[in-house]
Design a protein around this motif. Structure first.
Motif, PDB file in Angstrom:
ATOM      1  N   ASP A 102      -6.572   5.821  -3.684  1.00  0.00           N
ATOM      2  CA  ASP A 102      -5.729   6.758  -3.143  1.00  0.00           C
ATOM      3  C   ASP A 102      -4.748   6.220  -2.101  1.00  0.00           C
ATOM      4  O   ASP A 102      -4.463   6.831  -1.451  1.00  0.00           O
ATOM      5  N   ALA A 103      -4.228   5.156  -2.360  1.00  0.00           N
ATOM      6  CA  ALA A 103      -3.142   4.247  -1.922  1.00  0.00           C
ATOM      7  C   ALA A 103      -2.611   3.172  -2.412  1.00  0.00           C
ATOM      8  O   ALA A 103      -3.257   2.598  -3.239  1.00  0.00           O
ATOM      9  N   ILE A 104      -1.314   3.044  -2.189  1.00  0.00           N
ATOM     10  CA  ILE A 104      -0.691   1.814  -2.539  1.00  0.00           C
ATOM     11  C   ILE A 104      -0.130   1.123  -1.352  1.00  0.00           C
ATOM     12  O   ILE A 104       0.552   1.741  -0.478  1.00  0.00           O
ATOM     13  N   ALA A 105      -0.324  -0.002  -1.254  1.00  0.00           N
ATOM     14  CA  ALA A 105       0.115  -0.942  -0.203  1.00  0.00           C
ATOM     15  C   ALA A 105       1.082  -1.916  -0.781  1.00  0.00           C
ATOM     16  O   ALA A 105       0.970  -2.652  -2.094  1.00  0.00           O
ATOM     17  N   PHE A 106       2.454  -2.017  -0.209  1.00  0.00           N
ATOM     18  CA  PHE A 106       3.486  -2.878  -0.427  1.00  0.00           C
ATOM     19  C   PHE A 106       3.780  -3.999   0.444  1.00  0.00           C
ATOM     20  O   PHE A 106       3.886  -3.621   1.774  1.00  0.00           O
ATOM     21  N   HIS A 107       4.037  -5.152   0.081  1.00  0.00           N
ATOM     22  CA  HIS A 107       4.417  -6.216   0.834  1.00  0.00           C
ATOM     23  C   HIS A 107       5.559  -7.036   0.420  1.00  0.00           C
ATOM     24  O   HIS A 107       5.290  -7.698  -0.732  1.00  0.00           O
ATOM     25  N   ALA A 108       6.680  -7.202   1.064  1.00  0.00           N
ATOM     26  CA  ALA A 108       7.896  -7.833   0.652  1.00  0.00           C
ATOM     27  C   ALA A 108       7.791  -9.034   1.119  1.00  0.00           C
ATOM     28  O   ALA A 108       7.435  -9.211   2.365  1.00  0.00           O
ATOM     29  N   VAL A 109       8.151 -10.200   0.347  1.00  0.00           N
ATOM     30  CA  VAL A 109       7.948 -11.569   0.827  1.00  0.00           C
ATOM     31  C   VAL A 109       9.224 -12.276   0.411  1.00  0.00           C
ATOM     32  O   VAL A 109       9.741 -12.139  -0.625  1.00  0.00           O
ATOM     33  N   GLN A 110       9.747 -12.976   1.501  1.00  0.00           N
ATOM     34  CA  GLN A 110      10.819 -13.837   1.191  1.00  0.00           C
ATOM     35  C   GLN A 110      10.739 -15.356   1.329  1.00  0.00           C
ATOM     36  O   GLN A 110      10.258 -15.652   2.673  1.00  0.00           O
ATOM     37  N   GLY A 111      10.763 -16.223   0.568  1.00  0.00           N
ATOM     38  CA  GLY A 111      10.537 -17.546   0.700  1.00  0.00           C
ATOM     39  C   GLY A 111       9.115 -17.741   1.204  1.00  0.00           C
ATOM     40  O   GLY A 111       8.921 -18.742   2.362  1.00  0.00           O
ATOM     41  N   GLY A 112       8.027 -17.106   0.994  1.00  0.00           N
ATOM     42  CA  GLY A 112       6.735 -17.472   1.361  1.00  0.00           C
ATOM     43  C   GLY A 112       6.383 -16.640   2.861  1.00  0.00           C
ATOM     44  O   GLY A 112       5.248 -16.672   3.357  1.00  0.00           O
ATOM     45  N   THR A 113       7.407 -16.002   3.454  1.00  0.00           N
ATOM     46  CA  THR A 113       7.076 -15.204   4.531  1.00  0.00           C
ATOM     47  C   THR A 113       7.357 -13.660   4.366  1.00  0.00           C
ATOM     48  O   THR A 113       8.406 -13.142   3.900  1.00  0.00           O
ATOM     49  N   PRO A 114       6.200 -13.139   5.009  1.00  0.00           N
ATOM     50  CA  PRO A 114       6.054 -11.664   4.646  1.00  0.00           C
ATOM     51  C   PRO A 114       7.250 -10.889   5.610  1.00  0.00           C
ATOM     52  O   PRO A 114       7.267 -11.364   6.944  1.00  0.00           O
ATOM     53  N   ILE A 115       7.938  -9.988   5.259  1.00  0.00           N
ATOM     54  CA  ILE A 115       8.955  -9.453   6.048  1.00  0.00           C
ATOM     55  C   ILE A 115       8.923  -7.911   6.253  1.00  0.00           C
ATOM     56  O   ILE A 115       9.504  -7.367   6.825  1.00  0.00           O
ATOM     57  N   LEU A 116       8.045  -7.173   5.101  1.00  0.00           N
ATOM     58  CA  LEU A 116       7.829  -5.793   5.088  1.00  0.00           C
ATOM     59  C   LEU A 116       6.421  -5.773   4.461  1.00  0.00           C
ATOM     60  O   LEU A 116       5.954  -6.238   3.820  1.00  0.00           O
ATOM     61  N   SER A 117       5.733  -4.466   5.246  1.00  0.00           N
ATOM     62  CA  SER A 117       4.537  -3.900   4.776  1.00  0.00           C
ATOM     63  C   SER A 117       4.455  -2.523   5.012  1.00  0.00           C
ATOM     64  O   SER A 117       4.859  -2.033   5.983  1.00  0.00           O
ATOM     65  N   ARG A 118       4.165  -1.875   3.990  1.00  0.00           N
ATOM     66  CA  ARG A 118       3.936  -0.418   4.149  1.00  0.00           C
ATOM     67  C   ARG A 118       2.869   0.196   3.240  1.00  0.00           C
ATOM     68  O   ARG A 118       2.581  -0.561   2.061  1.00  0.00           O
ATOM     69  N   ALA A 119       2.023   1.181   3.811  1.00  0.00           N
ATOM     70  CA  ALA A 119       1.186   1.923   2.620  1.00  0.00           C
ATOM     71  C   ALA A 119       1.666   3.230   2.318  1.00  0.00           C
ATOM     72  O   ALA A 119       2.253   3.818   3.152  1.00  0.00           O
ATOM     73  N   ALA A 120       1.405   3.524   1.208  1.00  0.00           N
ATOM     74  CA  ALA A 120       1.658   4.838   0.493  1.00  0.00           C
ATOM     75  C   ALA A 120       0.561   5.585   0.294  1.00  0.00           C
ATOM     76  O   ALA A 120      -0.188   5.464  -1.030  1.00  0.00           O
ATOM     77  N   PRO A 121       0.071   6.583   0.989  1.00  0.00           N
ATOM     78  CA  PRO A 121      -1.180   7.233   0.801  1.00  0.00           C
ATOM     79  C   PRO A 121      -0.889   8.206  -0.608  1.00  0.00           C
ATOM     80  O   PRO A 121       0.282   8.645  -0.754  1.00  0.00           O
ATOM     81  N   VAL A 122      -2.041   8.481  -1.470  1.00  0.00           N
ATOM     82  CA  VAL A 122      -1.856   9.325  -2.231  1.00  0.00           C
ATOM     83  C   VAL A 122      -2.453  10.530  -1.942  1.00  0.00           C
ATOM     84  O   VAL A 122      -3.668  10.361  -2.205  1.00  0.00           O
TER      85      VAL A 122
END
Length: 215
Positions: A102-122
């Protein structure tokens, strides 16, 4: 558990960064006694530094540790999915999509470091490939606007990937990026049905091992 990007003084300032971050993150989690991890993203000359911060309530961690110990297990380390997945990203700029029912979680990574995290409920149903592509497009748009140096080079698809069996090919065509996909073995899939966090946690650990990192 929650993640956020905070502006804090640079480490060289000697300021109590963990205390300042805890005060901000407590507003999202409530209570006190947080476990934190801070990752510097970028800094300004003589100004504040942006940090990606992930936090969890200490009591929640201790409860999980106690349950595992009671079952005869041994805890080596406690990790957050976002940090395990960041270690697993093999390219400089990677977007991780973790699929659940019921959801998708997204994590953006730059050079091994997380820079963005967000969840998109369905709402009102299960995840589909079209939903996944639409949410990836939103993440890419955000990064293009606010992090122009983070053009997505690779997408890592983890979690309940059997829910979107055609997604990897569709994403590769739509965004012209390399797509890696982790498929859960049948035995672990059955186990995950009785433990909501199992699929994502095992997926993160598996990718960490494949990337040569401790998981």
């Amino acid at each position: 558990m929650t993640n956020s990007v905070l502006e804090l003084p640079p480490r060289s300032s000697g300021a109590p960064l963990e205390e300042l971050a805890a005060a901000e993150m407590t507003r999202g989690l409530g209570g006190d006694g947080l476990e934190l991890a801070l990752f510097p993203i970028r800094s300004r000359d003589n100004g504040p530094t942006e940090y990606f911060v992930t936090a969890v309530q200490r009591d929640a961690v201790l409860g999980l540790v106690s349950d595992v110990a009671a079952a005869g297990g041994e805890i080596i380390a406690v990790d957050a999915p976002v940090t395990a997945l960041a270690r697993a990203a093999s390219s400089a700029n990677c977007l991780v999509a973790s699929v659940e029912y019921d959801a998708i979680a997204f994590h953006a990574v730059q050079g091994g470091t997380p820079i963005l995290s967000r969840a998109a409920p369905v709402a009102g149903g299960r995840v589909t490939s079209d939903m996944l592509i639409a949410e990836i497009d939103r993440c890419a748009g955000y990064l293009a606007t606010y992090r122009a140096d983070t053009a997505i080079e690779e997408l890592l698809l983890v979690g309940r990937t059997e829910l979107v069996p055609d997604a990897a090919r569709a994403i590769a065509i739509e965004f012209d990026v390399k797509v890696r996909q982790w498929k859960m073995p049948g035995s672990f899939q059955r186990a995950s049905e009785s433990c909501a966090i199992f699929a994502g946690a095992f997926g993160a650990a598996t990718w960490g091992v494949k990337a040569g990192a401790a998981a």
